[in-house]
Design a protein around this motif. Structure first.
Motif, mmCIF file in Angstrom:
data_model
loop_
_atom_site.group_PDB
_atom_site.id
_atom_site.type_symbol
_atom_site.label_atom_id
_atom_site.label_comp_id
_atom_site.label_asym_id
_atom_site.label_seq_id
_atom_site.Cartn_x
_atom_site.Cartn_y
_atom_site.Cartn_z
ATOM 1 N N UNK A 553 17.449 -29.538 -2.730
ATOM 2 C CA UNK A 553 16.530 -29.016 -1.715
ATOM 3 C C UNK A 553 15.268 -29.859 -1.649
ATOM 4 N N UNK A 554 14.783 -30.293 -2.795
ATOM 5 C CA UNK A 554 13.597 -31.136 -2.828
ATOM 6 C C UNK A 554 13.869 -32.483 -2.155
ATOM 7 N N UNK A 555 15.037 -33.032 -2.416
ATOM 8 C CA UNK A 555 15.393 -34.316 -1.803
ATOM 9 C C UNK A 555 15.534 -34.187 -0.297
ATOM 10 N N UNK A 556 16.151 -33.105 0.149
ATOM 11 C CA UNK A 556 16.314 -32.895 1.587
ATOM 12 C C UNK A 556 14.967 -32.774 2.288
ATOM 13 N N UNK A 557 13.952 -32.332 1.523
ATOM 14 C CA UNK A 557 12.609 -32.204 2.093
ATOM 15 C C UNK A 557 11.792 -33.480 1.926
ATOM 16 N N UNK A 558 12.427 -34.558 1.440
ATOM 17 C CA UNK A 558 11.767 -35.849 1.384
ATOM 18 C C UNK A 558 11.296 -36.309 0.026
ATOM 19 N N UNK A 559 11.494 -35.503 -1.035
ATOM 20 C CA UNK A 559 11.003 -35.871 -2.362
ATOM 21 C C UNK A 559 12.013 -36.772 -3.071
ATOM 22 N N UNK A 560 11.581 -37.952 -3.473
ATOM 23 C CA UNK A 560 12.466 -38.898 -4.152
ATOM 24 C C UNK A 560 12.049 -39.158 -5.598
ATOM 25 N N UNK A 561 11.046 -38.456 -6.098
ATOM 26 C CA UNK A 561 10.599 -38.636 -7.477
ATOM 27 C C UNK A 561 11.704 -38.281 -8.456
ATOM 28 N N UNK A 562 11.780 -39.018 -9.549
ATOM 29 C CA UNK A 562 12.680 -38.656 -10.628
ATOM 30 C C UNK A 562 12.172 -37.375 -11.300
ATOM 31 N N UNK A 563 13.058 -36.372 -11.383
ATOM 32 C CA UNK A 563 12.719 -35.103 -12.026
ATOM 33 C C UNK A 563 11.365 -34.558 -11.572
ATOM 34 N N UNK A 564 11.263 -34.419 -10.249
ATOM 35 C CA UNK A 564 10.006 -33.951 -9.659
ATOM 36 C C UNK A 564 9.646 -32.538 -10.090
ATOM 37 N N UNK A 565 10.643 -31.736 -10.455
ATOM 38 C CA UNK A 565 10.321 -30.387 -10.925
ATOM 39 C C UNK A 565 9.434 -30.437 -12.165
ATOM 40 N N UNK A 566 9.735 -31.353 -13.080
ATOM 41 C CA UNK A 566 8.922 -31.464 -14.285
ATOM 42 C C UNK A 566 7.494 -31.881 -13.934
ATOM 43 N N UNK A 567 7.363 -32.775 -12.949
ATOM 44 C CA UNK A 567 6.031 -33.165 -12.513
ATOM 45 C C UNK A 567 5.285 -31.962 -11.930
ATOM 46 N N UNK A 568 5.995 -31.175 -11.125
ATOM 47 C CA UNK A 568 5.421 -29.971 -10.523
ATOM 48 C C UNK A 568 4.892 -29.027 -11.604
ATOM 49 N N UNK A 569 5.672 -28.862 -12.668
ATOM 50 C CA UNK A 569 5.344 -27.868 -13.692
ATOM 51 C C UNK A 569 4.130 -28.260 -14.529
ATOM 52 N N UNK A 570 3.709 -29.529 -14.476
ATOM 53 C CA UNK A 570 2.575 -29.982 -15.290
ATOM 54 C C UNK A 570 1.279 -30.126 -14.501
ATOM 55 N N UNK A 571 1.277 -29.726 -13.249
ATOM 56 C CA UNK A 571 0.095 -29.960 -12.418
ATOM 57 C C UNK A 571 -1.106 -29.115 -12.838
ATOM 58 N N UNK A 572 -0.889 -28.105 -13.669
ATOM 59 C CA UNK A 572 -1.998 -27.282 -14.167
ATOM 60 C C UNK A 572 -2.292 -27.541 -15.640
ATOM 61 N N UNK A 573 -1.755 -28.631 -16.192
ATOM 62 C CA UNK A 573 -1.942 -28.917 -17.615
ATOM 63 C C UNK A 573 -3.282 -29.624 -17.820
ATOM 64 N N UNK A 574 -4.300 -28.821 -18.099
ATOM 65 C CA UNK A 574 -5.678 -29.321 -18.092
ATOM 66 C C UNK A 574 -6.086 -30.044 -19.371
ATOM 67 N N UNK A 575 -5.108 -30.498 -20.147
ATOM 68 C CA UNK A 575 -5.426 -31.306 -21.330
ATOM 69 C C UNK A 575 -4.828 -32.700 -21.226
ATOM 70 N N UNK A 576 -4.262 -33.044 -20.066
ATOM 71 C CA UNK A 576 -3.753 -34.398 -19.846
ATOM 72 C C UNK A 576 -4.437 -34.967 -18.608
#
Length: 600
Positions: A553-576
């Motif tokens: 579903x992410x790819x169909x919407x234009x996302x080509x990042x490798x394992x973009x879900x993992x990137x999504x899940x870290x967007x609130x990680x305020x220690x990196x």
């Protein structure tokens, strides 16, 4: 260290001696193997291995004296006997499944020891949540050791989690039978500043004689780094450059090189060994975060070892870094990490060492997997109701909750943008000029800028913080929401359309958490995670199939990042570093402060 499947060494030592001396038959004998000896760094051909009471009793040229009428004999036929693989640092919750289902998925890949840090569930349920995973870990047929979470919340003052862990909690956990140390100390500025909570947690761990895990997520190797090391952390997995690995090892830390679903940090750092000649015994391999799709489709620690070999390491060196080095670091080398007398009989039969082709997996002398398939029975583990129904939105969210009002009287606004970096945990601190329509700042598909929102989900405040993110490449109206949002685990919503963002957020409120993807007004993918909003109760293969649909579903919407879900899940990680979002606002992690969304 307590084990539910192998008796303490002191209780069975006489029996091991009797087997080695030929006075008592072994339970299991492997004949004619090539012995991968991680202590001597050599491969010894023509070796027999005898096992008694779940431990190695004899490793030598001929174990015929240990074979009795009831001894099970396995002909190795020249195959390699390799120590069971250890994952030195990982979070089960990132697999989207329970400890039991994670073990079910990774055992066929040769993982027999895991060092888990359950700080995800700790951020939702606190100390009781850690205890739930601790107890489930002890029920497994492999070693699942637990590190007590250290930073809940990860950055006090910059976020509010669903719970908090205190030094007293840490001290209590150090008395539990399966706790081996303190989980990654992410509040690196706090350590360098002698923050009382950090000092107390580290002191409680050191007094218990256990290992302090590190997490120094900054490229600054100056005074702040030296202050952090002086504060007590003994390892670090956040390095991304060769100089990071070198700096850690020179300071007496273990450099943990990770290959997860989205973190590819082995290739750059292993050059410290292959090019600079640093001692490989001070390097350890780990995964940190692997989602279910990676586990089922690609593997676990076997994948990491193969990758390390592909970067130029000798096979036995890579295996050392995923076995003995890990065991020694946690003070467990007398229990695990090698095929030598007295240790738990955790081993692999491997037909091709360089390719790490695993034919069979044994733990505690018991056959658990063969030809890539689990043959052992792992009963499902049921979590109590207290671990569920944790997603509290406080209201039904509307598109208006995701509106970003522009400064008065402008047609365009310059805003801070979180820039995703493919295959790495750090982000970039970017800016973009975005159009204003009817007083609202709009995302910009042409610039690749989508909207991001953090929805408070622990206390039902109805709070929503909005911002912008780039790097996903989404096109058309869509939204993706997740209650896996390291580390405070509120809800992160990324989208190009406010109506879709509201739909996605409310859907997760209905199912009790997980990940959902909407596009064009339709639900395209859903992974339900009712346990703390972090884990599914379903089999790993089922979750992996749902994750595949999410990725599609992410790819169909234009996302080509490798394992973009993992990137999504870290967007609130305020220690990196460098830029993140929290329930307090947009966070500049380089300065460790909340900053305004708009750039004046």
């Amino acid at each position: 260290m307590t084990s539910t499947r192998v008796q303490p060494f002191e209780d069975v030592a006489p029996a091991l001696v009797d087997v080695a001396m030929g006075r008592t038959p072994a339970d299991l004998v492997i004949r004619g193997a090539r012995w991968v000896n991680v202590h001597s760094g050599e491969i010894v051909p023509g070796t027999d291995i005898a096992v008694k009471a779940g431990r190695f009793a004899y490793c030598g040229p001929d174990a015929s004296h240990a074979i009795g009428e009831d001894t099970s004999v396995v002909e190795a036929d020249g195959r390699y006997v390799v120590p069971g693989l250890c994952d030195a640092h990982m979070h089960v919750e990132s697999g989207m499944v329970t400890v039991t289902e994670f073990a079910r998925a990774v055992i066929p890949h040769g993982t027999t020891s895991m060092f888990i840090d359950p700080h995800e569930i700790a951020n939702v349920l606190g100390l009781p949540g850690v205890r739930l995973m601790h107890d489930e870990a002890m029920a497994q047929p492999v070693n699942v050791f637990v590190q007590m979470p250290s930073c809940v919340p990860s950055a006090p003052g910059l976020e509010e989690a669903g719970a908090a862990i205190t030094p007293d909690d840490v001290a209590e956990a150090m008395t539990w039978p399966n706790i081996v140390g303190l989980g990654e100390v992410m509040n690196f500025p706090g350590v360098a500043a002698n923050d009382a909570t950090m000092v107390g947690a580290i002191a409680a761990t050191r007094k218990a004689g256990k290992t302090v895990g590190g997490h120094y997520a900054s490229p600054d190797l100056g005074r702040a780094f030296h202050g952090y090391v002086a504060g007590g952390p003994q390892d670090d997995h956040e390095g991304t450059r060769m100089e990071d690995a070198v700096a850690r090892v020179r300071q007496g830390m273990k450099a943990m090189l990770r290959l997860g679903s989205a973190w590819y940090d082995v290739a750059t750092q292993v050059r410290a060994i292959t090019e600079l000649g640093l001692d490989s015994r001070n390097f350890v391999l780990c995964t940190d975060d692997c989602h279910s799709g990676t586990l089922v489709r690609e593997g676990h620690m076997d994948r990491v070892v193969r990758h390390a070999i592909g970067q130029g390491l000798k096979p036995i060196t890579a295996i050392q870094m995923a076995s003995l080095n890990t065991a020694e670091h946690f003070g467990l080398a007398r229990e695990i990490g090698s095929v030598t007398p007295g240790r738990r009989a955790d081993f692999l039969l491997v037909s091709d060492l360089a390719a790490l082709t695993i034919d069979a997996v044994y733990a505690g002398g018991q056959l658990l997997a063969e030809a890539g398939r689990l043959v052992a029975d792992l009963p499902a583990y049921d979590y109590p109701d207290s671990a569920k129904n944790t997603v509290k939105l406080g209201k039904t969210l509307a598109a208006s909750d995701f509106e970003i009002a522009a400064p008065a009287g402008v047609n365009a606004a310059t805003v801070r943008v979180i820039g995703v970096v493919e295959n790495q945990a750090p982000t970039k601190a970017l800016t973009a000029e975005l159009a204003v329509s009817d007083g609202l700042v709009e995302p910009d598909e042409a610039q690749g800028v989508a909207q991001i929102a953090l929805v408070e989900r622990h206390r039902g405040t109805g709070g929503v913080v909005n911002g912008f993110v780039s790097g996903f490449g989404y096109r058309g109206p869509m939204a993706m929401a997740s209650t896996v949002a390291h580390d405070s685990h509120h809800m992160i919503v990324v989208g190009t359309d406010r109506e879709e963002m509201a739909r996605a957020a409310n859907r997760l409120g209905e199912v009790g958490g997980g990940v959902v993807f909407f596009a064009g007004g339709e639900e395209k993918a859903l992974i339900e995670m009712p346990i703390a909003g972090l884990m599914s109760a379903e089999r790993c293969e089922v979750v992996a199939d749902k994750a595949d649909r999410l990725i599609e579903a992410m790819r169909e919407a234009g996302c080509t990042l490798n394992n973009a879900y993992m990137q999504h899940s870290l967007l609130a990680l305020v220690v990196i570093p460098s830029l993140r979002i929290s329930d307090k606002g947009i966070v500049d992690v380089d300065r460790f402060e909340v900053v305004d969304l708009f750039v004046s």
